[in-house]
Structure formats: C-alpha cells, structure tokens
Design an enzyme around this catalytic site. Structure first.
Site, PDB file in Angstrom:
ATOM      1  N   HIS A  61       0.824  -1.222   0.000  1.00  0.00           N
ATOM      2  CA  HIS A  61       0.000   0.000   0.000  1.00  0.00           C
ATOM      3  C   HIS A  61       0.858   1.272   0.000  1.00  0.00           C
ATOM      4  CE1 HIS A  61      -3.690  -2.208   0.440  1.00  0.00           C
ATOM      5  NE2 HIS A  61      -3.332  -2.751   1.590  1.00  0.00           N
ATOM      6  N   ASP A 116      -2.353 -10.397  -2.508  1.00  0.00           N
ATOM      7  CA  ASP A 116      -2.945  -9.989  -1.231  1.00  0.00           C
ATOM      8  C   ASP A 116      -4.439  -9.700  -1.458  1.00  0.00           C
ATOM      9  OD1 ASP A 116      -1.953  -8.548   1.605  1.00  0.00           O
ATOM     10  OD2 ASP A 116      -3.716  -7.577   0.724  1.00  0.00           O
ATOM     11  N   ASP A 118      -4.237 -12.925   3.320  1.00  0.00           N
ATOM     12  CA  ASP A 118      -5.516 -12.460   3.873  1.00  0.00           C
ATOM     13  C   ASP A 118      -6.685 -12.825   2.956  1.00  0.00           C
ATOM     14  OD1 ASP A 118      -4.445 -10.597   2.097  1.00  0.00           O
ATOM     15  OD2 ASP A 118      -4.532  -8.909   3.494  1.00  0.00           O
TER      16      ASP A 118
HETATM   17  N1  Q9C Z   1     -12.459  -1.224   8.002  1.00  0.00           N
HETATM   18  C1  Q9C Z   1      -2.452  -5.224   4.121  1.00  0.00           C
HETATM   19  O1  Q9C Z   1      -3.056  -6.301   4.043  1.00  0.00           O
HETATM   20  N2  Q9C Z   1      -7.674  -1.482   7.457  1.00  0.00           N
HETATM   21  N3  Q9C Z   1      -3.044  -4.113   4.559  1.00  0.00           N
HETATM   22  C2  Q9C Z   1      -8.943  -1.930   6.998  1.00  0.00           C
HETATM   23  C3  Q9C Z   1     -11.366  -1.777   7.251  1.00  0.00           C
HETATM   24  C4  Q9C Z   1      -6.611  -1.496   6.515  1.00  0.00           C
HETATM   25  C5  Q9C Z   1      -4.426  -4.128   4.965  1.00  0.00           C
HETATM   26  C6  Q9C Z   1     -10.038  -1.358   7.823  1.00  0.00           C
HETATM   27  C7  Q9C Z   1      -6.277  -2.828   5.939  1.00  0.00           C
HETATM   28  C8  Q9C Z   1      -4.906  -2.778   5.338  1.00  0.00           C
HETATM   29  C9  Q9C Z   1      -1.016  -5.145   3.791  1.00  0.00           C
HETATM   30 ZN    ZN Z   2      -4.102  -7.139   2.570  1.00  0.00          ZN
END
Ligand code: Q9C
Ligand code: ZN
Length: 348
Positions: free
Chosen positions: A166, A202, A291
């Site tokens: 990200h 991902d 994930d």
């Molecule tokens: N309400 C990676 O898997 N928060 N980042 C989500 C949803 C951010 C995930 C909140 C998720 C980031 C590297």
């Molecule tokens: Zn992710």
C-alpha cells in the site's frame, strides 16, 4: 528457495489502529512473522538468511527523498515535541484532500504526517523505520539472489513486516511504509531483467505498487483483490486503471466480489499469469498476502489452507525467476501454514 527474514521486524510494534470508529489492537503485529518462522522450522523449504548491507539505490528509485527523510526522522521529531510522546504511537489525523495545498510549507509535525500518509490505521512506532529498512534489505537481497547470468537460486523470499504494497512513492498507509515488492522489482531491473512483472495476490488492491509503476512500461503490475467498491483501499483498484504514458497497458486490475471462492479466485490468477506471459516478463515478484484465507478477520475471500499449495504450484508454472514478498494475512495462527503451503507448492 532462499528466505531472507527480517531479524528486526519486531521493532515495528504498533499498539493500536483506528478501526471502525475506535482504537483497536493492531492486526499487523509481530506474532504474524513468528508464526511463519515457526512453521518454517517444522517444514523447511530452503536456507534461512538474514539480509546483508546491499546498495539501497533501488529503494531511492521507488520512494521520494523527502518521504524517506520524513520516515527516518519521524520518531525523533515526535519525541522532540514532547518527551511523553515516547510512550505513544504516531497516528495521522488530518490529510490534504481536494482543494488543499499538498505542498503547503507548513512545518507542523501533524501536517507533515498527513502529507505523507493516507489512513489512520498505520502507526509509526520507535522502531518502525529500523524494521522497515531491514525489510527493504531483505527485498533487495532476495531479488539479487535470483538475478544475473548465474543466479544463486530460481526463487527467493523477503520474509518481512511491516508489509509494503500500500506504500506509494511518498505515502504510507494500510500498515505499509516501504514498498518492498517495488524495491524488489526495481532491483531485478537494475540487475538486468528487461521486463519485470509484479503479481499482487494480497486480498487488498496493491495501490502503492500500482502508483509507483503506473507510467512505466518496463514493469507490469497485476493485482487480484477484493472489489474496491466495497473493500479497502476503496479509491483505487478498478478494472479501468490500465496505466498511462509509457505505462499504457501495463497495469491489470482483477477485482473480485466479496465472498469469492477459490475457483473464482484461481481463474483470475490464471488471467493475471497469462498477461504476464504476454508481456514477456523475465522475472516475477509476488506480493504474497494470505488475507485471502477464509478465516481472515478483516477480509472476505474463501480460500482454504490446502488451496495455498495449488497457488504455489500455479505460480511455479510461470517458469520465471521469482521473488516472494510477504504482505498481509491476519488470521495469525494460520498465517504460517498458509505462507509455507505456497512456498512448498511452488517447490513441488
Ligand atoms: N475497516 C495489508 O493487508 N484497514 N493491509 C482496513 C477496514 C486497513 C491491509 C479497515 C487494511 C490494510 C497489507
Ligand atoms: Zn491485505
């Protein structure tokens, strides 16, 4: 498979993130990598190494100097504001959205924090910079291990956290600070691969990687992810984002609906691999988030642990020098099994 693991990952240890209107314990925590390392003890897939001190030029090609300077100094600047800050995480709370002046000369710490970030889920802690920089070293060393006329290995992994996909040229967010996959791709280019593909599996769209390479024709970026109409990071990851300028046609987004199962997901993966073959990539970087797992607490796909063996085998079918880079995966007790299943499936 040579695995470069980040021995300093635990120095990035955020207390809390903003999630659904409240501060909650960070999903992205040190136990995640410890589970992978434990599983690798049980099921070794190749030598485990610490990174060395490689030339950091690829890092400086994918992130701006002001951004890297900001990250390197952020903790000291924060504590200088007030010694009591040493007990607190840094979390941004204001951003220059439409109509604001991104380049406004404000020197205020909070203002600069917003200028270099996009969400409030990614705390900076005392050891964040040290941990993230060691991760970039893992990415560079992993890429070098598969590069050149007589590569040491066909595949390598940067086993690190915080994750990276990200993070953009000059912003952090989504638990990510340095875009390790982009650093690996740039390293592969610098080491002689004429065309490189980044395949991001991902659950979340790899917005940072897409943005870093969006106007470049030498790196194809492909991402299979939850549809941004409903899934984080919401503002990027749509199918009509295909690249610009020299990069026209060199970005492929494959968004899938919430609840997608392995059959649906695997078809998208194959579409991505077909595009990578057509592009004529000479090396592959895989942004490996697990994930997509059915038990993930913040994601909505339905992959089972056994499916990851097939994922690895399918990736091996591309027949390219391959660098795996660790990204997300928050069902911590299963992260090790799922990651090692991919690596074992790849090894065959
Ligand atoms: N309400 C990676 O898997 N928060 N980042 C989500 C949803 C951010 C995930 C909140 C998720 C980031 C590297
Ligand atoms: Zn992710």
């Amino acid at each position: 498979m040579i695995i470069f693991h980040n021995p300093q990952h635990h120095l990035h240890d955020g207390r809390q993130e903003m999630f659904r209107g409240r501060l909650v314990p960070c999903h992205e925590n040190p136990s995640r990598l410890d589970y992978v390392l434990n599983e690798l003890q049980r099921r070794p897939v190749g030598p485990l190494r610490q990174p060395g001190e490689p030339d950091l030029a690829p890092l400086h090609r994918v992130h701006s100097a002001p951004y890297l300077d900001f990250l390197a100094r952020a903790w000291d600047d924060w504590v200088a504001l007030n010694p009591a800050n040493a007990e607190l995480d840094i979390l941004p709370s204001i951003w220059p959205v439409r109509g604001f002046r991104h380049e406004a000369p404000s020197t205020n710490f909070t203002a600069r924090l917003g200028r270099f970030s996009f969400d409030s889920g990614s705390p900076i802690t005392a050891g964040t910079w040290t941990a993230a920089l060691a991760g970039a070293r893992c990415a560079i060393d992993a890429a070098l291990a598969v590069s050149g006329p007589a590569p040491e290995s066909r595949a390598a992994m940067a086993l690190t956290r915080p994750p990276g996909h990200h993070a953009g040229p000059d912003f952090f967010g989504g638990y990510c600070f340095i875009n390790n996959a982009a650093v690996a791709a740039q390293t592969l280019r610098d080491a002689g691969a004429r065309r490189v593909a980044v395949l991001d599996i991902d659950y979340h769209h790899g917005n940072g990687t897409q943005t870093i390479f969006y106007e470049r024709g030498d790196v194809l970026t492909v991402s299979v992810h939850g549809d941004p109409r409903t899934e984080y990071p919401f503002y990027l990851g749509y199918a009509d984002e295909t690249g610009e300028g020299e990069g026209r046609g060199c970005n492929l987004n494959l968004p899938l609906p919430t609840g997608s199962d392995f059959a649906t997901w695997r078809a998208a993966l194959q579409q991505g691999l077909d595009a990578i073959a057509r592009f004529g990539a000479e090396a592959l970087v895989v942004s490996l988030g697990v994930d997509t797992f059915e038990g993930d607490p913040i994601s909505q796909f339905k992959l089972a642990s056994a499916d990851y063996l097939q994922v690895g085998a399918t990736l091996a079918g591309a027949g390219l020098p391959t660098v795996f880079v660790m990204e997300g995966g928050y069902a911590v007790a299963e992260v090790g099994i799922n990651v090692v299943n991919v690596l074992q499936g790849f090894a065959g």
